[in-house]
Design an enzyme around this catalytic site. Structure first.
Site, short mmCIF file in Angstrom:
data_model
loop_
_atom_site.label_atom_id
_atom_site.label_comp_id
_atom_site.label_asym_id
_atom_site.label_seq_id
_atom_site.Cartn_x
_atom_site.Cartn_y
_atom_site.Cartn_z
N ASP A 94 -21.75 126.60 56.32
CA ASP A 94 -20.84 127.75 56.39
C ASP A 94 -21.74 128.96 56.53
OD1 ASP A 94 -19.37 125.98 53.81
OD2 ASP A 94 -18.25 126.43 55.63
N GLN A 135 -17.05 124.04 64.13
CA GLN A 135 -15.77 123.86 63.45
C GLN A 135 -15.27 125.22 63.00
OE1 GLN A 135 -15.92 122.68 59.37
NE2 GLN A 135 -18.14 122.85 59.28
N GLU A 144 -23.27 120.14 57.00
CA GLU A 144 -22.28 121.18 57.25
C GLU A 144 -22.82 122.53 56.81
OE1 GLU A 144 -19.39 122.36 54.69
OE2 GLU A 144 -18.01 123.06 56.22
N HIS A 159 -21.02 117.89 53.14
CA HIS A 159 -20.26 119.13 52.91
C HIS A 159 -21.08 120.14 52.11
CE1 HIS A 159 -16.90 121.33 50.71
NE2 HIS A 159 -16.68 121.61 51.99
N ARG A 160 -21.57 121.18 52.81
CA ARG A 160 -22.46 122.19 52.22
C ARG A 160 -23.79 121.53 51.79
NH1 ARG A 160 -17.95 125.15 48.27
NH2 ARG A 160 -16.20 124.90 49.72
N HIS A 196 -21.10 129.64 51.38
CA HIS A 196 -19.70 129.36 51.66
C HIS A 196 -18.82 130.58 51.48
CE1 HIS A 196 -15.57 128.32 50.45
NE2 HIS A 196 -15.66 127.55 51.51
N GLU A 222 -19.55 125.88 60.66
CA GLU A 222 -18.23 126.51 60.57
C GLU A 222 -18.34 128.00 60.89
OE1 GLU A 222 -15.99 125.91 56.90
OE2 GLU A 222 -14.63 127.53 57.45
O1 G3P Z 1 -15.37 123.16 56.99
C1 G3P Z 1 -14.77 122.03 56.46
C2 G3P Z 1 -14.47 122.37 55.04
O2 G3P Z 1 -15.68 122.76 54.44
C3 G3P Z 1 -13.48 123.50 55.03
O3 G3P Z 1 -13.29 123.96 53.75
O4 G3P Z 1 -13.59 125.88 52.23
O5 G3P Z 1 -15.09 123.89 52.10
O6 G3P Z 1 -15.33 125.48 54.00
P1 G3P Z 1 -14.39 124.85 52.99
MG MG Z 2 -16.73 124.48 55.55
#
Ligand code: G3P
Ligand code: MG
Length: 273
Positions: free
Chosen positions: A44, A167, A42, A15-16, A57, A135
């Site tokens: 963003d 996503q 991941e 995540h990130r 993000h 994303e």
């Molecule tokens: O994209 C999955 C998750 O990361 C969604 O929440 O705010 O962390 O991008 P966020």
């Molecule tokens: Mg995300």
């Protein structure tokens, strides 16, 4: 139903990047994710004033860079109001030293915001097997972003199953991607609790099944019923964001197919069991 490339273990989605150990959305965080054998990194993405796709993000630069110091008076410091070269002047690491003192041993002070291209180049030379879990935002936020994104991935040989998953919280963005992305590349519909509160779960998942191969629920939404109904529709389930081993165990027992986590090493160690 397009089986995802991850079929023999629970998908580990950094995540990130490995953002529990290094400043999110920096090449260092991505390197750590690769070192920890995450299946996906991941991303963003946001678009700069001069149309470059960069990994960050927030829509603004304030939380994860020193933009307010370097560019006083440019409030609200939105990514889309700055050129790439202006953004490249920023320090995207020092904030982490205060936020995560336990990892501040390594003072992160010369991290930069990476472009999508730089991220792809970096990953290719680090571990050609690492894949991207990208994303997208609603189409009206950055008009033409999906086309630009798909074009860059295609040029780099990443527009293929096993190299990328898309996503989004935006069904419109996913429906647009469904039109321009080769079959076999999974699309994942994300859900925050507010998005589906009070809605009939069967209706929600029937809609997702029209254009997506999976769903990405915020972890509080994951119940045995949610997982069962998703799997009945051949939708895989990738909840976000799970950071403790206890919660990971709980999600595993609920039968999810993968997880977004800031600590990929923790989930990888559970996969080995
Ligand atoms: O994209 C999955 C998750 O990361 C969604 O929440 O705010 O962390 O991008 P966020
Ligand atoms: Mg995300």
């Amino acid at each position: 139903f397009t089986p995802l490339p991850i079929v023999d273990h629970i998908g580990v989605i950094a995540h990130r990047g490995a953002s529990g150990y290094a400043p999110e959305h920096t090449l260092t965080a991505y390197k750590k994710a690769i070192q920890m054998k995450a299946d996906y990194i991941e991303l963003d993405l946001h678009m700069t004033k001069d149309g470059e796709l960069v990994a960050i993000h927030d829509a603004t630069l304030s939380r994860t860079t020193n933009a307010e110091e370097v560019y006083p008076g440019r409030s609200p410091w939105r990514v889309k109001d700055f050129t790439l070269s202006e953004i490249k002047q920023l320090d995207a690491g020092s904030w982490f030293n205060d936020a995560y003192p336990e990892y501040a041993k390594k003072q992160y002070s010369n991290e930069k915001i990476p472009t999508l291209q730089e991220t792809i180049d970096y990953i290719k030379q680090k571990d050609a097997n690492a894949a991207l879990y990208i994303e997208t935002k609603a189409p009206n936020v950055y008009p033409g972003m999906e086309e630009k994104l798909v074009d860059i991935l295609k040029k780099n040989g990443y527009l293929q199953p096993g190299k990328v998953i898309f996503q989004s919280f935006s069904a419109a963005s996913l429906r647009k991607l469904r039109e321009i992305v080769p079959k076999g590349i999974p699309l994942i519909q994300l859900y925050s609790p507010a998005m589906i509160q009070g809605q009939n779960l069967d209706d929600v998942l029937d809609q997702a099944a029209e254009y997506a191969e999976g769903v990405g629920p915020e972890l509080s939404l994951v119940t045995p019923e949610f997982v069962q109904k998703a799997h009945e529709r051949h939708l895989i389930v990738h909840p976000f964001t799970i950071n403790t081993k206890e919660e990971m165990q709980k999600q595993l027992s609920l039968g999810v197919d993968g997880m977004f986590t800031n600590y990929p090493d923790r989930l990888v160690s559970l996969n080995k069991k």
